[in-house]
Design a protein around this motif. Sequence first.
Motif, PDB file in Angstrom:
ATOM      1  N   GLU A 236       0.835  -1.197   0.000  1.00 20.54           N
ATOM      2  CA  GLU A 236       0.000   0.000   0.000  1.00 20.54           C
ATOM      3  C   GLU A 236       0.871   1.249   0.000  1.00 20.54           C
ATOM      4  OE1 GLU A 236      -0.584  -2.669   1.663  1.00 20.54           O
ATOM      5  OE2 GLU A 236      -2.658  -3.202   1.322  1.00 20.54           O
ATOM      6  N   SER A 237       0.341   2.338  -0.548  1.00 17.41           N
ATOM      7  CA  SER A 237       1.043   3.620  -0.525  1.00 17.41           C
ATOM      8  C   SER A 237       0.791   4.292   0.821  1.00 17.41           C
ATOM      9  CB  SER A 237       0.541   4.521  -1.652  1.00 17.41           C
ATOM     10  OG  SER A 237       0.892   3.974  -2.903  1.00 17.41           O
ATOM     11  N   LEU A 238       1.856   4.775   1.428  1.00 15.68           N
ATOM     12  CA  LEU A 238       1.769   5.327   2.783  1.00 15.68           C
ATOM     13  C   LEU A 238       2.126   6.807   2.818  1.00 15.68           C
ATOM     14  CD1 LEU A 238       3.635   2.377   4.499  1.00 15.68           C
ATOM     15  CD2 LEU A 238       1.162   2.733   4.434  1.00 15.68           C
ATOM     16  N   ASP A 239       1.444   7.525   3.705  1.00 12.95           N
ATOM     17  CA  ASP A 239       1.726   8.942   3.919  1.00 12.95           C
ATOM     18  C   ASP A 239       2.848   9.143   4.931  1.00 12.95           C
ATOM     19  OD1 ASP A 239      -0.578  10.219   2.420  1.00 12.95           O
ATOM     20  OD2 ASP A 239      -1.694   8.926   3.794  1.00 12.95           O
ATOM     21  N   PHE A 240       2.923   8.214   5.889  1.00 13.52           N
ATOM     22  CA  PHE A 240       3.870   8.379   6.992  1.00 13.52           C
ATOM     23  C   PHE A 240       4.279   7.002   7.510  1.00 13.52           C
ATOM     24  CE2 PHE A 240       4.567   8.596  11.637  1.00 13.52           C
ATOM     25  CZ  PHE A 240       5.628   9.481  11.682  1.00 13.52           C
ATOM     26  N   VAL A 241       5.564   6.884   7.868  1.00 11.56           N
ATOM     27  CA  VAL A 241       6.076   5.653   8.489  1.00 11.56           C
ATOM     28  C   VAL A 241       6.855   6.049   9.737  1.00 11.56           C
ATOM     29  CG1 VAL A 241       7.626   3.668   8.245  1.00 11.56           C
ATOM     30  CG2 VAL A 241       6.232   4.419   6.295  1.00 11.56           C
TER      31      VAL A 241
ATOM     32  N   LEU B 136      11.185   0.852   1.666  1.00 12.17           N
ATOM     33  CA  LEU B 136      10.392   1.961   2.213  1.00 12.17           C
ATOM     34  C   LEU B 136      10.130   3.022   1.147  1.00 12.17           C
ATOM     35  CD1 LEU B 136      11.534   3.078   5.785  1.00 12.17           C
ATOM     36  CD2 LEU B 136       9.371   2.065   5.089  1.00 12.17           C
ATOM     37  N   LYS B 137      11.161   3.352   0.400  1.00  9.52           N
ATOM     38  CA  LYS B 137      11.031   4.391  -0.639  1.00  9.52           C
ATOM     39  C   LYS B 137       9.966   4.006  -1.661  1.00  9.52           C
ATOM     40  CE  LYS B 137      12.539   8.188  -2.769  1.00  9.52           C
ATOM     41  NZ  LYS B 137      11.534   8.503  -3.726  1.00  9.52           N
ATOM     42  N   SER B 138       9.814   2.714  -1.907  1.00  9.05           N
ATOM     43  CA  SER B 138       8.838   2.270  -2.908  1.00  9.05           C
ATOM     44  C   SER B 138       7.390   2.334  -2.403  1.00  9.05           C
ATOM     45  CB  SER B 138       9.162   0.831  -3.362  1.00  9.05           C
ATOM     46  OG  SER B 138       8.817  -0.109  -2.358  1.00  9.05           O
ATOM     47  N   ILE B 139       7.191   2.446  -1.100  1.00  3.69           N
ATOM     48  CA  ILE B 139       5.818   2.469  -0.580  1.00  3.69           C
ATOM     49  C   ILE B 139       5.404   3.807   0.041  1.00  3.69           C
ATOM     50  CG2 ILE B 139       5.624  -0.023  -0.265  1.00  3.69           C
ATOM     51  CD1 ILE B 139       6.253   0.309   2.683  1.00  3.69           C
ATOM     52  N   VAL B 140       6.354   4.710   0.245  1.00  3.92           N
ATOM     53  CA  VAL B 140       6.011   6.020   0.793  1.00  3.92           C
ATOM     54  C   VAL B 140       5.619   6.945  -0.365  1.00  3.92           C
ATOM     55  CG1 VAL B 140       6.829   8.025   2.098  1.00  3.92           C
ATOM     56  CG2 VAL B 140       7.483   5.719   2.813  1.00  3.92           C
ATOM     57  N   LYS B 141       4.449   7.556  -0.241  1.00  2.00           N
ATOM     58  CA  LYS B 141       3.917   8.437  -1.292  1.00  2.00           C
ATOM     59  C   LYS B 141       4.816   9.652  -1.516  1.00  2.00           C
ATOM     60  CE  LYS B 141      -0.947   7.606  -0.091  1.00  2.00           C
ATOM     61  NZ  LYS B 141      -2.174   8.248   0.416  1.00  2.00           N
ATOM     62  N   PRO B 142       4.757  10.243  -2.706  1.00  3.29           N
ATOM     63  CA  PRO B 142       5.433  11.533  -2.901  1.00  3.29           C
ATOM     64  C   PRO B 142       4.906  12.525  -1.864  1.00  3.29           C
ATOM     65  CG  PRO B 142       4.719  10.635  -4.999  1.00  3.29           C
ATOM     66  CD  PRO B 142       4.113   9.758  -3.932  1.00  3.29           C
TER      67      PRO B 142
ATOM     68  N   SER C 228      12.131  12.388   3.907  1.00  8.43           N
ATOM     69  CA  SER C 228      11.003  12.741   3.045  1.00  8.43           C
ATOM     70  C   SER C 228      11.290  12.288   1.615  1.00  8.43           C
ATOM     71  CB  SER C 228      10.734  14.248   3.089  1.00  8.43           C
ATOM     72  OG  SER C 228      11.859  14.965   2.629  1.00  8.43           O
ATOM     73  N   THR C 229      10.217  12.097   0.863  1.00 11.26           N
ATOM     74  CA  THR C 229      10.357  11.627  -0.500  1.00 11.26           C
ATOM     75  C   THR C 229      10.413  12.768  -1.498  1.00 11.26           C
ATOM     76  OG1 THR C 229       7.959  11.483  -0.708  1.00 11.26           O
ATOM     77  CG2 THR C 229       9.120   9.488  -0.010  1.00 11.26           C
ATOM     78  N   GLY C 230      10.100  13.972  -1.068  1.00 11.48           N
ATOM     79  CA  GLY C 230       9.982  15.077  -2.003  1.00 11.48           C
ATOM     80  C   GLY C 230       8.648  14.986  -2.712  1.00 11.48           C
ATOM     81  N   GLN C 231       8.371  15.963  -3.547  1.00 11.43           N
ATOM     82  CA  GLN C 231       7.063  16.002  -4.213  1.00 11.43           C
ATOM     83  C   GLN C 231       7.030  15.214  -5.491  1.00 11.43           C
ATOM     84  OE1 GLN C 231       4.373  17.113  -2.756  1.00 11.43           O
ATOM     85  NE2 GLN C 231       5.501  17.895  -1.021  1.00 11.43           N
TER      86      GLN C 231
ATOM     87  N   ILE D  36      21.585   6.985   8.022  1.00 13.12           N
ATOM     88  CA  ILE D  36      20.967   8.091   7.278  1.00 13.12           C
ATOM     89  C   ILE D  36      21.564   8.181   5.868  1.00 13.12           C
ATOM     90  CG2 ILE D  36      20.552  10.589   7.258  1.00 13.12           C
ATOM     91  CD1 ILE D  36      19.019   8.776   9.417  1.00 13.12           C
ATOM     92  N   GLN D  37      22.846   7.898   5.712  1.00 12.27           N
ATOM     93  CA  GLN D  37      23.462   7.866   4.384  1.00 12.27           C
ATOM     94  C   GLN D  37      22.790   6.808   3.511  1.00 12.27           C
ATOM     95  OE1 GLN D  37      27.593   7.206   5.343  1.00 12.27           O
ATOM     96  NE2 GLN D  37      28.049   9.402   5.476  1.00 12.27           N
ATOM     97  N   LYS D  38      22.459   5.659   4.086  1.00 16.62           N
ATOM     98  CA  LYS D  38      21.773   4.600   3.336  1.00 16.62           C
ATOM     99  C   LYS D  38      20.375   5.051   2.916  1.00 16.62           C
ATOM    100  CE  LYS D  38      24.451   1.033   5.589  1.00 16.62           C
ATOM    101  NZ  LYS D  38      24.482   0.044   6.653  1.00 16.62           N
ATOM    102  N   ALA D  39      19.710   5.794   3.769  1.00 13.31           N
ATOM    103  CA  ALA D  39      18.389   6.332   3.418  1.00 13.31           C
ATOM    104  C   ALA D  39      18.508   7.321   2.260  1.00 13.31           C
ATOM    105  CB  ALA D  39      17.746   7.003   4.638  1.00 13.31           C
TER     106      ALA D  39
END
Length: 187
Positions: free
Chosen positions: A107-112, A131-137, A184-187, A159-162
């Motif tokens: 599912e697409s997520l707004d917050f984790v 995580l990047k693949s499921i967190v919404k823009p 954050s994923t950015g817009q 944090i570097q890995k993120a």
Amino acid sequence: MIYENKQRICPVENAGSLDNVIRKWLQNPGKILRPYIQPGMSVMDFGCGPGFFTMKMAQMVKEGGTVFAVDLQEGMLQKLKEKIQSTELEDRIKLHQCKESGIGVSESLDFVLAFYVVHEVPDQETFFYELKSIVKPGGTVLIAEPPFHVSKKAFQKCIQKARKAGFNAEKGPSVILSKTALLSTGQ
């Protein structure tokens, strides 16, 4: 594999230490989560344990929202299931046992929220890419790690890995007994 050494994981027998009055006073879930969760959101509590943050998240997303409570251990999810059974929160909380090879939520997520758990993930690089693949823009991830288990250097590497996975990273909120980062994923 995300989880290759189960000895790194907090055992179910210690669940009581994760959910108690003193911790609620020191790390108030409502105060920590208030800036990030709105009614109607789809959110995840990764490494939810017995539901210390999950319950408050479910109250905050209200009826139109969903909380994915994710844990590797069936015993932790069972403790949470017992707490929410026959309450108004039961329909908002989706219990999900992740696998050793990944989170497994599509599912697409707004917050984790990943509170005191990323240091237990041996393959953090794979974790952040998933995580990047499921967190919404425009979505965010709040990471908090315990300073007594995670050194400053280890936290910086995390944090570097993120960032490598495509997240923007900034200093997170001030939380007692925690190193934090807001991704954050950015817009």
